[in-house]
Enzyme design. Structure first.
Site, mmCIF file in Angstrom:
data_model
loop_
_atom_site.group_PDB
_atom_site.id
_atom_site.type_symbol
_atom_site.label_atom_id
_atom_site.label_comp_id
_atom_site.label_asym_id
_atom_site.label_seq_id
_atom_site.Cartn_x
_atom_site.Cartn_y
_atom_site.Cartn_z
ATOM 1 N N ALA A 126 34.615 31.466 42.091
ATOM 2 C CA ALA A 126 34.825 30.131 42.653
ATOM 3 C C ALA A 126 34.682 30.100 44.178
ATOM 4 O O ALA A 126 34.931 29.076 44.794
ATOM 5 C CB ALA A 126 36.205 29.623 42.264
ATOM 6 N N HIS A 139 35.071 40.885 43.634
ATOM 7 C CA HIS A 139 33.876 40.045 43.730
ATOM 8 C C HIS A 139 32.657 40.947 43.897
ATOM 9 O O HIS A 139 31.916 40.843 44.867
ATOM 10 C CB HIS A 139 34.015 39.033 44.864
ATOM 11 C CG HIS A 139 35.021 37.967 44.556
ATOM 12 N ND1 HIS A 139 34.722 36.842 43.823
ATOM 13 C CD2 HIS A 139 36.347 37.883 44.855
ATOM 14 C CE1 HIS A 139 35.809 36.095 43.684
ATOM 15 N NE2 HIS A 139 36.810 36.707 44.302
ATOM 16 N N ASN A 194 38.521 40.397 36.654
ATOM 17 C CA ASN A 194 37.811 39.171 37.024
ATOM 18 C C ASN A 194 36.903 39.409 38.223
ATOM 19 O O ASN A 194 37.308 40.008 39.211
ATOM 20 C CB ASN A 194 38.803 38.048 37.329
ATOM 21 C CG ASN A 194 39.670 37.720 36.131
ATOM 22 O OD1 ASN A 194 40.851 38.022 36.097
ATOM 23 N ND2 ASN A 194 39.079 37.115 35.111
ATOM 24 N N ARG A 225 29.583 54.111 28.533
ATOM 25 C CA ARG A 225 28.593 54.811 29.357
ATOM 26 C C ARG A 225 28.584 54.346 30.805
ATOM 27 O O ARG A 225 27.980 55.005 31.645
ATOM 28 C CB ARG A 225 27.199 54.639 28.743
ATOM 29 C CG ARG A 225 27.022 55.406 27.438
ATOM 30 C CD ARG A 225 25.600 55.308 26.898
ATOM 31 N NE ARG A 225 25.273 53.934 26.511
ATOM 32 C CZ ARG A 225 25.587 53.416 25.320
ATOM 33 N NH1 ARG A 225 26.231 54.137 24.433
ATOM 34 N NH2 ARG A 225 25.249 52.169 25.035
ATOM 35 N N ASP A 246 47.227 34.129 42.706
ATOM 36 C CA ASP A 246 45.909 33.579 43.047
ATOM 37 C C ASP A 246 45.955 32.054 42.952
ATOM 38 O O ASP A 246 44.960 31.405 42.608
ATOM 39 C CB ASP A 246 44.824 34.162 42.141
ATOM 40 C CG ASP A 246 43.409 33.915 42.669
ATOM 41 O OD1 ASP A 246 43.264 33.581 43.866
ATOM 42 O OD2 ASP A 246 42.445 34.041 41.890
ATOM 43 N N LEU A 266 36.411 29.783 36.407
ATOM 44 C CA LEU A 266 37.824 29.773 36.777
ATOM 45 C C LEU A 266 37.958 29.768 38.294
ATOM 46 O O LEU A 266 37.295 30.544 38.988
ATOM 47 C CB LEU A 266 38.536 30.996 36.194
ATOM 48 C CG LEU A 266 38.861 30.953 34.696
ATOM 49 C CD1 LEU A 266 39.338 32.317 34.218
ATOM 50 C CD2 LEU A 266 39.908 29.888 34.391
ATOM 51 N N ALA A 267 38.825 28.892 38.795
ATOM 52 C CA ALA A 267 38.962 28.699 40.238
ATOM 53 C C ALA A 267 40.408 28.947 40.646
ATOM 54 O O ALA A 267 41.186 28.028 40.877
ATOM 55 C CB ALA A 267 38.532 27.283 40.629
#
Length: 372
Positions: free
Chosen positions: A127, A179, A208, A216, A262, A300-301
């Site tokens: 987001a 991220h 996330n 692997r 968050d 999802l924000a």
């Protein structure tokens, strides 16, 4: 002051009277403390906003979110930025620093900022607005000059990431991987750079916006789970993480898992459309997702979570209340290197949360002062 109940200690619950002023003075054992629980105040290392306020709003926003989350048991927090051009991020960090230096009643203590962005992979923004950039030495110097940054989220595969991690860690900043589209090898290289500086490393909202674990290819998730020194944030709103995935982390990292919110500005407000970093977010029940017109609709924000709800979520995943309380207080205090809070020990700050038998907040003490 005196507070009576089941008192959280490192070794378990103790029926006791807790005597305190600004600091804890004595824990006096008694036969029965009643049905309420006395916990260390929660420490949230990743929170964007709440109650209509946001870190990027400046000083008023930081103070507003600190007041809102205090009512849910958070006594210390790191207001968290979002990706924007560097001058705007620096402005937000300066506002955080101003609040940190000028604490006021009824506000959770602001310990500094969590810098989430702009050093993120443009392909894994979630987001975050599409304004990511590389972590150059000059940019890191500018951010450190604000004296506000306590945690930084960094994609380990970016050019210059290991050098930036060294720079941040040398300044005492915790480096959190997130991220990211990176490999396990990228993650391990950056974590090793941090550890060589004597620093702490972790993972931003584990699972996330990062590469996942497979047989692997361990990805960043696997690297974080395999590294015993690494900490891991979990958002336990049951939108970001499945209960069984959370339980796996609790077993892998019982002393290195951090409960975080968050939370965005919509936390505590009715369903509707809100703003996050200049992008519209649609909130329906426990879900906050980027709305039409944003860079990545449906993503999802952040969350509308509070730390007391995160604690209840951890218990719902199978942890005891005693274990869950440690992940909301003692573990984040250790992660940040805080020695004056996070536990209930004589001499430490009287940051307390009082819960009833249903684990609802009855009272909060900020440095010994009752909030309600």
């Amino acid at each position: 002051m005196i507070c009576t109940g089941k008192v959280w200690t490192a070794s378990g619950w103790q029926e006791a009277q807790l005597l305190f002023g600004e600091a804890i003075q004595e824990i006096r054992p008694i036969r029965s403390g009643g049905e309420q629980y006395i916990l260390p105040g929660f420490i949230d290392v990743h929170v964007h906003g709440g109650g209509g306020h946001d870190t990027m709003d400046g000083e008023a926003g930081v103070r507003g979110l600190a007041r809102f989350h205090a009512r849910h048991g958070t006594t210390s927090l790191l207001p968290t930025t979002i990706t924007h051009p560097l001058p705007q991020v620096i402005g937000a960090l300066r506002a955080v620093r101003q609040v940190q230096l000028d604490p006021r009643p009824q506000e959770a203590a602001v310990l500094g900022a969590h810098l989430e962005g702009p050093f993120l992979n443009p392909e894994r923004l979630g987001a975050q607005p599409p304004q990511a950039t590389l972590p150059t030495p000059a940019a890191v110097d500018q951010l450190l000059a604000t004296r506000a940054v306590r945690v930084v989220t960094l994609a380990p595969e970016l050019a210059g990431a290991a050098a930036a991690a060294t720079q941040f860690a040398a300044a005492g900043v915790r480096v959190s991987l997130g991220h990211t589209q990176g490999r396990a090898e990228d993650a391990q290289a950056v974590m090793q750079a941090v550890f060589e500086q004597g620093g702490e490393a972790g993972g931003t909202h584990l699972y996330n916006a990062m590469t996942g674990l497979s047989g692997r290819e361990p990805g960043v998730v696997g690297a974080l789970l395999a590294e015993p020194r690494a900490y891991a944030e979990l958002i336990l709103d049951f939108q970001h993480v499945h209960p069984q995935s959370a339980a796996a982390v609790f077993r892998a990292k019982p002393d290195h898992t951090l409960l975080v919110t968050d939370a965005m500005r919509a936390a505590g407000l009715p369903d509707g459309t809100y703003d996050l970093g200049g992008q519209p977010v649609e909130v329906v029940g426990p879900q906050a997702r980027l709305a039409a017109g944003s860079s990545n609709p449906g993503t999802l924000a952040g969350s509308v979570l509070t730390m007391d709800a995160a604690l209840r979520g951890a218990v719902a995943c199978g942890l005891s209340l005693h274990q869950a309380a440690g992940l909301a207080s003692a573990v984040p205090a250790r992660y940040l290197g805080l020695r004056d809070r996070g536990r209930l020990v004589p001499g430490l700050r009287a940051d307390l949360v009082v819960l009833d038998a249903d684990l609802q907040v009855r009272q909060v003490y900020l440095g010994g002062r009752p909030l309600f």
